[in-house]
Design a protein around this motif. Structure first.
Motif, PDB file in Angstrom:
ATOM      1  N   ASP A 138      15.764  -4.161   7.764  1.00 51.39           N
ATOM      2  CA  ASP A 138      15.471  -5.569   8.043  1.00 51.39           C
ATOM      3  C   ASP A 138      14.013  -5.959   7.831  1.00 51.39           C
ATOM      4  O   ASP A 138      13.725  -7.127   7.602  1.00 51.39           O
ATOM      5  N   ALA A 139      13.103  -4.983   7.936  1.00 54.40           N
ATOM      6  CA  ALA A 139      11.688  -5.396   7.967  1.00 54.40           C
ATOM      7  C   ALA A 139      10.792  -4.651   6.991  1.00 54.40           C
ATOM      8  O   ALA A 139       9.594  -4.907   6.957  1.00 54.40           O
ATOM      9  N   TYR A 140      11.318  -3.726   6.217  1.00 56.11           N
ATOM     10  CA  TYR A 140      10.460  -2.984   5.275  1.00 56.11           C
ATOM     11  C   TYR A 140      10.206  -3.875   4.063  1.00 56.11           C
ATOM     12  O   TYR A 140      11.161  -4.328   3.406  1.00 56.11           O
ATOM     13  N   ASP A 141       8.933  -4.105   3.746  1.00 56.49           N
ATOM     14  CA  ASP A 141       8.635  -5.121   2.720  1.00 56.49           C
ATOM     15  C   ASP A 141       8.870  -4.618   1.290  1.00 56.49           C
ATOM     16  O   ASP A 141       8.770  -5.404   0.353  1.00 56.49           O
ATOM     17  N   ARG A 142       9.172  -3.326   1.118  1.00 61.00           N
ATOM     18  CA  ARG A 142       9.479  -2.844  -0.240  1.00 61.00           C
ATOM     19  C   ARG A 142      10.927  -2.370  -0.329  1.00 61.00           C
ATOM     20  O   ARG A 142      11.247  -1.403  -1.016  1.00 61.00           O
ATOM     21  N   SER A 143      11.793  -3.101   0.366  1.00 61.33           N
ATOM     22  CA  SER A 143      13.221  -2.806   0.270  1.00 61.33           C
ATOM     23  C   SER A 143      13.830  -3.601  -0.884  1.00 61.33           C
ATOM     24  O   SER A 143      13.583  -4.800  -1.017  1.00 61.33           O
ATOM     25  N   ASP A 175      18.247  -7.105  -3.505  1.00 57.15           N
ATOM     26  CA  ASP A 175      18.086  -7.312  -4.960  1.00 57.15           C
ATOM     27  C   ASP A 175      19.135  -6.510  -5.732  1.00 57.15           C
ATOM     28  O   ASP A 175      19.677  -6.976  -6.730  1.00 57.15           O
ATOM     29  N   LYS A 210       4.193   4.384  -1.163  1.00 58.34           N
ATOM     30  CA  LYS A 210       4.689   3.010  -0.892  1.00 58.34           C
ATOM     31  C   LYS A 210       5.990   2.795  -1.660  1.00 58.34           C
ATOM     32  O   LYS A 210       6.134   1.828  -2.440  1.00 58.34           O
ATOM     33  N   GLU A 222      15.038  -1.045  11.354  1.00 53.58           N
ATOM     34  CA  GLU A 222      13.661  -1.445  11.020  1.00 53.58           C
ATOM     35  C   GLU A 222      13.437  -1.400   9.510  1.00 53.58           C
ATOM     36  O   GLU A 222      12.863  -2.319   8.929  1.00 53.58           O
ATOM     37  N   ARG A 259      11.018   4.416   9.189  1.00 53.46           N
ATOM     38  CA  ARG A 259       9.747   3.837   8.719  1.00 53.46           C
ATOM     39  C   ARG A 259       8.689   4.941   8.567  1.00 53.46           C
ATOM     40  O   ARG A 259       7.908   4.932   7.621  1.00 53.46           O
ATOM     41  N   TYR A 290       9.694   2.050  -3.028  1.00 51.14           N
ATOM     42  CA  TYR A 290      10.737   1.046  -2.870  1.00 51.14           C
ATOM     43  C   TYR A 290      11.950   1.743  -2.261  1.00 51.14           C
ATOM     44  O   TYR A 290      12.343   2.823  -2.721  1.00 51.14           O
TER      45      TYR A 290
END
Ligand code: CP
Length: 350
Positions: free
Chosen positions: A323-328, A332, A302, A320, A294, A304
């Protein structure tokens, strides 16, 4: 039923490497994939390959590739036939024939061409004897003899369907890719993995005019032919391409990062006389700090996060991030395998 114009647009062509197609042609494939994705989500049926059969040879294991192809051809009204090479007479290059255990690829390709409409193959690593380029040669041999399209489901040089799904996911995240910084980076793994994914990523991202940075420790160089092709892509499509040996520096200001493992090639032929897996693993072990955390993502713009899957948790990337990175874009990319492959099958199998 109205058949879209893209069906059979490239009828009869093989799909072995994205470089065999222009940016314009790849864009046509991505547009078809978008249409098929929207129809899948709104439950519109798409039986454009009714009655067609895809033969799939998996010399290696797979979750995403096998299941997305199998589901995909079914959703197009056709049928996927899974073939385990050891359960038939193993399709083999001329120099490796063993009577009654193997069958020449030239014969297998011609027989299957009389039963169905495309042949897809995955082969790298042990199945290709760890001779770089040998897996690709097997697939080229199929393509030489088959009368139907041949698809590369990942060999030791290229993973073109992964690259398609990935550029589709990147375009969904950022519709204008030109000028965006895309980092393809080595990341540590305890397993030995082929060059296919980083090579195909470097090729497709330079084909879309991105500012591409390839980062890896010394000893993890990609094939010269790929580096040259990437440079040629920048001449043709704009953007830039450079190679660095520092993961953190590469990540600075990045819009997309694609950190994943591949193997150091000096331990396998043709760069070494013999295959030295222990030497390769020991060498990889020096680079355990090439892990996506992270904190490392904080130096990016920021970015992807991208990875073809399966990602080695705790080695290539932390839990982390995964499972929790909002720009993974991890899931998709996996999802888009289905839609990108359906597009190629609809356009080529006909
Ligand atoms: N990315 C990819 O090819 O996944 P599989 O090995 O699960 O097919």
């Amino acid at each position: 039923m109205k058949i879209p114009k893209y069906v059979c647009a490239f009828k009869g062509k093989d799909f072995l490497n994205t470089q065999d197609f222009s940016q314009e042609e790849i864009t046509q494939v991505l547009d078809a994939a978008k249409d098929l994705k929207e129809k899948f989500k709104s439950r519109v049926e798409t039986p454009y390959l009714a009655g067609r059969t895809l033969f799939m040879f998996f010399y290696n294991r797979s979750l995403r590739t096998r299941n997305s192809f199998e589901a995909g051809v079914y959703q197009l009204g056709g049928h996927a036939h899974f073939l385990s090479p050891q359960d038939v007479y193993t399709p083999t290059l001329p120099e490796d024939m063993v009577p009654y255990k193997t069958e020449s690829i030239s014969d297998v390709a011609r027989v299957l061409s009389r039963y169905g409409n495309a042949i897809a193959i995955r082969i790298y690593g042990d199945a290709a004897k760890w001779v770089i380029g040998r897996g690709h040669r097997v697939i080229e041999e199929f393509a030489r003899w088959a009368d139907v399209p041949v698809f590369n489901m990942e060999d030791d040089l290229y993973h073109p369907f992964q690259a398609l799904a990935d550029i589709m996911a990147a375009r969904e995240a950022e519709p204008k890719l030109q000028g965006k910084k895309f980092v393809v980076s080595y990341a540590y793994s305890g397993g030995l993995k082929p060059l296919a994914v980083p090579q195909s990523e470097v090729l497709i991202t330079t084909q879309f005019g991105m500012d591409v940075v390839l980062a890896h420790p010394k000893g993890f160089e990609l094939e010269d032919s790929v580096i040259n092709a990437a440079k040629e892509n920048t001449d043709r499509y704009g953007g830039s391409f450079k190679v660095v040996n520092d993961m953190k520096k590469a990540f600075e200001g990045a819009d997309f990062v694609y950190p994943k493992a591949w193997s150091p090639k000096q331990f396998v032929p043709p760069y070494s006389k013999t295959v030295d897996k222990e030497g390769a693993s020991a060498y990889q072990g020096k680079f355990k700090d090439w892990i996506t955390t992270r904190e490392l993502l904080d130096v990016t713009n920021k970015a992807y996060y991208m990875h073809c899957g399966p990602a080695d948790r705790g080695q290539e990337v932390t839990n982390e991030v995964l499972d929790a990175y909002d720009r993974s874009l991890y899931f998709d990319e996996a999802e888009n395998r289905l839609h990108a492959q359906k597009a190629v099958m609809a356009m080529l199998m006909g």
